[in-house]
Design a protein around this motif. Structure first.
Motif, PDB file in Angstrom:
ATOM      1  N   LEU A   1      -7.300 -29.624 -31.133  1.00 27.16           N
ATOM      2  CA  LEU A   1      -6.692 -29.519 -29.588  1.00 27.16           C
ATOM      3  C   LEU A   1      -7.594 -28.334 -28.525  1.00 27.16           C
ATOM      4  CD1 LEU A   1      -5.139 -30.678 -26.817  1.00 27.16           C
ATOM      5  CD2 LEU A   1      -2.905 -30.130 -28.302  1.00 27.16           C
ATOM      6  N   LEU A   2      -5.867 -26.506 -29.206  1.00 23.99           N
ATOM      7  CA  LEU A   2      -5.880 -25.602 -28.033  1.00 23.99           C
ATOM      8  C   LEU A   2      -7.965 -24.810 -27.925  1.00 23.99           C
ATOM      9  CD1 LEU A   2      -2.866 -24.160 -30.505  1.00 23.99           C
ATOM     10  CD2 LEU A   2      -3.119 -25.859 -27.613  1.00 23.99           C
ATOM     11  N   ALA A   3      -8.709 -25.395 -28.335  1.00 20.90           N
ATOM     12  CA  ALA A   3     -10.285 -25.778 -28.029  1.00 20.90           C
ATOM     13  C   ALA A   3     -10.596 -26.327 -27.088  1.00 20.90           C
ATOM     14  CB  ALA A   3     -10.926 -25.124 -29.493  1.00 20.90           C
ATOM     15  N   SER A   4      -9.446 -27.093 -26.076  1.00 28.19           N
ATOM     16  CA  SER A   4     -10.248 -28.424 -25.316  1.00 28.19           C
ATOM     17  C   SER A   4     -10.401 -27.927 -24.167  1.00 28.19           C
ATOM     18  CB  SER A   4      -9.794 -29.015 -25.696  1.00 28.19           C
ATOM     19  OG  SER A   4      -8.878 -29.454 -25.688  1.00 28.19           O
ATOM     20  N   LEU A   5      -9.894 -26.871 -23.397  1.00 23.94           N
ATOM     21  CA  LEU A   5      -9.651 -26.872 -22.138  1.00 23.94           C
ATOM     22  C   LEU A   5     -10.685 -26.874 -21.559  1.00 23.94           C
ATOM     23  CD1 LEU A   5      -7.451 -25.336 -19.966  1.00 23.94           C
ATOM     24  CD2 LEU A   5      -8.047 -23.250 -20.858  1.00 23.94           C
ATOM     25  N   GLY A   6     -10.869 -27.951 -20.716  1.00 24.39           N
ATOM     26  CA  GLY A   6     -12.617 -27.455 -19.629  1.00 24.39           C
ATOM     27  C   GLY A   6     -13.148 -28.567 -20.203  1.00 24.39           C
ATOM     28  N   ARG A   7     -13.141 -29.074 -21.861  1.00 26.98           N
ATOM     29  CA  ARG A   7     -13.861 -30.083 -22.313  1.00 26.98           C
ATOM     30  C   ARG A   7     -13.877 -31.776 -21.961  1.00 26.98           C
ATOM     31  NH1 ARG A   7     -16.486 -28.079 -26.772  1.00 26.98           N
ATOM     32  NH2 ARG A   7     -17.824 -29.884 -26.592  1.00 26.98           N
ATOM     33  N   VAL A   8     -14.628 -33.307 -22.125  1.00 24.49           N
ATOM     34  CA  VAL A   8     -14.618 -33.891 -21.271  1.00 24.49           C
ATOM     35  C   VAL A   8     -14.164 -34.906 -22.987  1.00 24.49           C
ATOM     36  CG1 VAL A   8     -15.244 -35.956 -20.475  1.00 24.49           C
ATOM     37  CG2 VAL A   8     -15.610 -33.852 -19.448  1.00 24.49           C
ATOM     38  N   LEU A   9     -12.467 -35.182 -22.792  1.00 25.68           N
ATOM     39  CA  LEU A   9     -12.401 -36.722 -23.741  1.00 25.68           C
ATOM     40  C   LEU A   9     -13.742 -36.903 -24.033  1.00 25.68           C
ATOM     41  CD1 LEU A   9      -8.762 -36.676 -23.480  1.00 25.68           C
ATOM     42  CD2 LEU A   9      -9.971 -35.567 -24.553  1.00 25.68           C
ATOM     43  N   GLY A  10     -14.126 -37.389 -24.974  1.00 23.23           N
ATOM     44  CA  GLY A  10     -14.668 -38.969 -25.636  1.00 23.23           C
ATOM     45  C   GLY A  10     -13.957 -39.581 -26.269  1.00 23.23           C
ATOM     46  N   LYS A  11     -12.493 -39.743 -26.582  1.00 27.44           N
ATOM     47  CA  LYS A  11     -11.622 -40.931 -27.323  1.00 27.44           C
ATOM     48  C   LYS A  11     -10.181 -40.678 -26.444  1.00 27.44           C
ATOM     49  CE  LYS A  11     -10.247 -42.582 -31.168  1.00 27.44           C
ATOM     50  NZ  LYS A  11      -9.092 -42.227 -31.822  1.00 27.44           N
ATOM     51  N   ALA A  12      -9.084 -41.367 -25.853  1.00 30.88           N
ATOM     52  CA  ALA A  12      -7.777 -41.411 -25.333  1.00 30.88           C
ATOM     53  C   ALA A  12      -7.192 -40.498 -26.466  1.00 30.88           C
ATOM     54  CB  ALA A  12      -7.551 -43.050 -24.909  1.00 30.88           C
ATOM     55  N   ILE A  13      -6.180 -39.801 -25.749  1.00 28.43           N
ATOM     56  CA  ILE A  13      -4.610 -39.773 -26.437  1.00 28.43           C
ATOM     57  C   ILE A  13      -3.502 -40.298 -26.204  1.00 28.43           C
ATOM     58  CG2 ILE A  13      -3.268 -37.673 -27.156  1.00 28.43           C
ATOM     59  CD1 ILE A  13      -6.316 -35.758 -26.744  1.00 28.43           C
ATOM     60  N   SER A  14      -2.930 -41.132 -27.208  1.00 32.82           N
ATOM     61  CA  SER A  14      -1.851 -41.811 -27.170  1.00 32.82           C
ATOM     62  C   SER A  14      -0.656 -40.940 -27.691  1.00 32.82           C
ATOM     63  CB  SER A  14      -2.609 -43.702 -27.765  1.00 32.82           C
ATOM     64  OG  SER A  14      -3.043 -43.179 -28.989  1.00 32.82           O
TER      65      SER A  14
END
Ligand code: AMP
Ligand code: MG
Length: 410
Positions: free
Chosen positions: A40-53
């Motif tokens: 998660l902490l490396a995901s800034l600026g990345r586009v989600l490929g799957k929803a987070i619930s």
């Protein structure tokens, strides 16, 4: 007559409007098919490929939204026996009966039996007895169990580009690892016999490769991954082998220069010989008219004109939305035009115009837009301080104080 031909075609291609060119380009670009896991902490600026619930009902228990006292509203304003104190993090809580209350801190569990919290500032305590100074109302100052959602509710959706706010919400879901789409891989080729590395001293007939620096940064800020960047001379064979090498590894090849009318502008022929299908060559816009775009299956080529302002503006207009789409990003893909007030005069000729500008909030609260002084599309010094592009329709004459629209940058 000559000028009419100039305004209707470029190297035999009919000029198309920016809007139609962009939709032709985006029509061909499909989002990535598969996603990959990253922390998660490396995901800034990345586009989600799957929803987070939500991984549990939130909040799982009713919680106090204030520092105060939890009690039964039914008992109205009678003095109450204080049982104990419930802090945020207290696991065991007593049952609240008639005429009873607990002190509760913000985030503490509201005990069973209590249906309201009275803020501490509306109470007095004397020797273990609580006096409330206002009529308690059922449900006040309580975050009810499940009010955020039940387990499984999507909090973030596929196609969202992760911001720090999104990551905060994902952390609330305990999503240690998230699925993101791969970044589009981009190769940048600057061209021109006169172009030398930007960090060297050019001879009088040479120019620094300043565009390539800016293009790489623009690409990264639009969510692309620059896998390689280099400079190529205006030699058809060298250009062909460089573009072929780039197509072997890139989702998007961006070239700078070499698509205009000059005798050494070889790139359109190079693209054709590599079977890159031309989508458009020539857009009715100033600056950037010679811009070239094409694709070979799901690989794209964007041929930017070499003039620094043209290259910057065309990448903003075509590269940003293309990279957003190739990243799998859903809306919004484009910065929306904003309303502002002009602080310097500006005009356009026969084509719609984009001018580097600075926008800032004025004393009256309106956004003032000042055009960066430029002596032409080759004047890279006009990019200094630009945080906006002023938009002008064709044949516009705008004066200080006129209402205008602009695109915010970055
Ligand atoms: P071209 O589009 O190749 O005809 O180039 C138009 C103008 O842009 C020429 O004056 C070039 O010297 C200049 N130019 C081309 N590439 C670059 C670059 N990478 N950085 C700065 N200026 C450039
Ligand atoms: Mg050139």
């Amino acid at each position: 007559m000559t000028s009419d031909i100039c305004e209707s075609q470029h190297r035999g291609n009919p000029l198309v409007s920016c809007e139609s060119a962009l939709s032709q380009l985006l029509m061909r670009a499909t989002p990535p098919r598969s996603a990959e896991p990253i922390p998660l902490l490396a995901s800034l600026g990345r586009v989600l490929g799957k929803a987070i619930s939500l991984d549990r009902m939130e909040p799982p228990l009713p919680r106090s939204a204030m520092d105060g006292f939890a009690l039964r509203s039914e008992d109205q304003e009678i003095p109450r026996e204080l049982l104990s104190t419930v802090y945020a993090g207290t696991a065991e809580v007593p049952m609240i009966g008639v005429g009873q209350a607990v002190a509760v801190m913000t985030g503490g569990t509201v005990p069973p039996g209590a249906d309201t919290v009275v803020p501490v500032e509306c109470t007095e305590v004397h020797e273990g007895t609580l006096f409330v100074q206002e009529m308690p109302l059922a449900g006040r100052h309580i975050r009810q169990a499940g009010e955020m959602g039940m387990e499984g509710k999507d909090i973030l959706h596929a196609g969202q580009r992760m911001t720090s706010a999104d990551i905060t919400a994902a952390a609330g879901c305990g999503a240690k690892e998230v699925q993101v789409f791969p970044k589009p891989r981009v190769v940048i080729l600057s061209t021109g016999d006169e172009v030398v590395p930007w960090d060297t001293i050019p001879a009088l007939h040479e120019v620094r490769d300043s565009n390539r620096v800016g293009v790489a940064l623009q690409v990264e800020s639009f969510g692309g991954f620059v896998v390689e960047q280099t400079h190529v001379l205006d030699d058809p064979e060298a250009l062909e082998s460089s573009v072929a090498d780039a197509l072997a590894i890139a989702d998007l090849v961006i070239t700078i220069g070499g698509v205009s009318m000059g005798q050494k502008d070889h790139l359109p022929e190079v693209f054709a010989s590599l079977h890159v299908e031309k989508l458009f060559h020539g857009v009715s816009v100033q600056p950037g008219k010679p811009v070239w775009a094409g694709c070979r299956n799901q690989q794209f080529v964007l041929g930017l004109p070499g003039n620094p302002i043209s290259s910057f503006v065309m990448l903003e207009i075509f590269g940003r939305p293309l990279l957003n789409q190739l990243s799998g990003q859903h809306s919004p893909k484009l910065p929306q035009p904003q309303a502002g007030v002009l602080l310097t005069p500006a005009s356009s000729r026969k084509r719609p115009r984009y001018l580097p500008a600075t926008s800032s909030v004025q004393e009256d609260g309106l956004i003032g837009v000042r055009v960066c002084e430029e002596s032409g599309s080759g004047d890279w010094s006009a990019l200094a301080g630009a945080n906006a592009l002023l938009l002008l329709p064709p044949r516009a004459e705008r004066h200080v104080g006129d209402a205008i629209t602009y695109l915010p940058l970055g």
